[in-house]
Design an enzyme around this catalytic site. Sequence first.
Site, PDB file in Angstrom:
ATOM      1  CD1 TRP A  27      15.207   6.250   5.016  1.00  0.00           C
ATOM      2  CD2 TRP A  27      16.291   8.211   5.010  1.00  0.00           C
ATOM      3  NE1 TRP A  27      15.586   6.537   3.721  1.00  0.00           N
ATOM      4  CE2 TRP A  27      16.245   7.728   3.687  1.00  0.00           C
ATOM      5  CE3 TRP A  27      16.921   9.438   5.258  1.00  0.00           C
ATOM      6  CZ2 TRP A  27      16.810   8.417   2.618  1.00  0.00           C
ATOM      7  CZ3 TRP A  27      17.483  10.121   4.190  1.00  0.00           C
ATOM      8  CH2 TRP A  27      17.417   9.605   2.893  1.00  0.00           C
TER       9      TRP A  27
ATOM     10  NE  ARG B 191      10.516   6.109  -0.518  1.00  0.00           N
ATOM     11  CZ  ARG B 191      11.096   5.498  -1.540  1.00  0.00           C
ATOM     12  NH1 ARG B 191      10.724   5.762  -2.763  1.00  0.00           N
ATOM     13  NH2 ARG B 191      12.039   4.611  -1.332  1.00  0.00           N
TER      14      ARG B 191
ATOM     15  CE1 TYR C 298       6.668  11.042   1.685  1.00  0.00           C
ATOM     16  CE2 TYR C 298       7.796  13.144   1.978  1.00  0.00           C
ATOM     17  CZ  TYR C 298       7.813  11.760   1.991  1.00  0.00           C
ATOM     18  OH  TYR C 298       8.962  11.088   2.304  1.00  0.00           O
TER      19      TYR C 298
HETATM   20  N1  LIG Z   1       7.920   2.390  -2.072  1.00  0.00           N
HETATM   21  C1  LIG Z   1       7.001   3.289  -1.419  1.00  0.00           C
HETATM   22  C2  LIG Z   1       7.529   3.591  -0.032  1.00  0.00           C
HETATM   23  C3  LIG Z   1       6.548   4.425   0.754  1.00  0.00           C
HETATM   24  C4  LIG Z   1       7.072   4.714   2.145  1.00  0.00           C
HETATM   25  O1  LIG Z   1       7.742   3.892   2.793  1.00  0.00           O
HETATM   26  N2  LIG Z   1       6.746   5.913   2.641  1.00  0.00           N
HETATM   27  C5  LIG Z   1       7.151   6.318   3.958  1.00  0.00           C
HETATM   28  C6  LIG Z   1       7.654   7.774   3.919  1.00  0.00           C
HETATM   29  S1  LIG Z   1       9.018   7.987   2.860  1.00  0.00           S
HETATM   30  C7  LIG Z   1       5.967   6.275   4.904  1.00  0.00           C
HETATM   31  O2  LIG Z   1       4.835   6.408   4.485  1.00  0.00           O
HETATM   32  N3  LIG Z   1       6.241   6.115   6.192  1.00  0.00           N
HETATM   33  C8  LIG Z   1       5.247   6.153   7.217  1.00  0.00           C
HETATM   34  C9  LIG Z   1       4.854   4.802   7.704  1.00  0.00           C
HETATM   35  O3  LIG Z   1       5.346   3.777   7.182  1.00  0.00           O
HETATM   36  O4  LIG Z   1       4.059   4.761   8.649  1.00  0.00           O
HETATM   37  C10 LIG Z   1       6.902   4.574  -2.257  1.00  0.00           C
HETATM   38  O5  LIG Z   1       7.909   4.938  -2.864  1.00  0.00           O
HETATM   39  O6  LIG Z   1       5.834   5.176  -2.317  1.00  0.00           O
END
Ligand SMILES: N[C@@H](CCC(=O)N[C@@H](CS)C(=O)NCC(=O)O)C(=O)O
Length: 194
Positions: A104, A14, A8
């Site tokens: 966010w 998350r 992460y």
């Molecule tokens: N529903 C997915 C959502 C995953 C998600 O949106 N993760 C975000 C961080 S909280 C992410 O990877 N963001 C980076 C991007 O989209 O490039 C889960 O809970 O795993």
Amino acid sequence: MSNYKLTYFNFQGRAEILRYLLAYTNTEFEDHRIEYKDWSAHKDAYPYGKLPVLEIDGTVYYQTLAIGRYLAKKAGLTGKTDLDNLRIDAILDTIDDFVSLYPWTGDEKAMKEYVEKCGGAVLSGLEKELGNNKWFAGEYVTWADLYWDTCSESLEHYQPGFAKDYPKLLSLKKRVKELPKIAAWIKRRPQTPY
Ligand SMILES: N[C@@H](CCC(=O)N[C@@H](CS)C(=O)NCC(=O)O)C(=O)O
């Protein structure tokens, strides 16, 4: 014993529910954190370009709630009956919907407006579901309680006091943080601002 690697960003977000669940069962795991500024170089290597992912013995699994449910079963933190699980899953999804739609962006006006518009219904609903019980399931702790704590922690960072009118939900957070395995994790986890 299986090998666990959780990937992460270098904050709670998350992934923290998954770190809580692993800590709850004293499961050793590699807590791999990618700095957000380096993310674009890594994004394509992950399913759907998203985090968190959990590798178990080299196989990559994704989606927080799917992984969380798997770990919660192992931890004994799911419901005792199918109907309890139905209710617990609904609470988890309600919390997840709320945080997923949260802007966010760091834009204070947007965040304040979102909580004003949607927060009341969600928070008063959750407060009512909890009622005078110790945990959402009633007598026993489940991962829905842990998820409320980790998600509200992120919201609290961006919007201090967002749940101040919901004393039962605030005392639930305190109870979660006092669970010995969670308290120990909070003490030893990498210190990040959120
Ligand atoms: N529903 C997915 C959502 C995953 C998600 O949106 N993760 C975000 C961080 S909280 C992410 O990877 N963001 C980076 C991007 O989209 O490039 C889960 O809970 O795993």
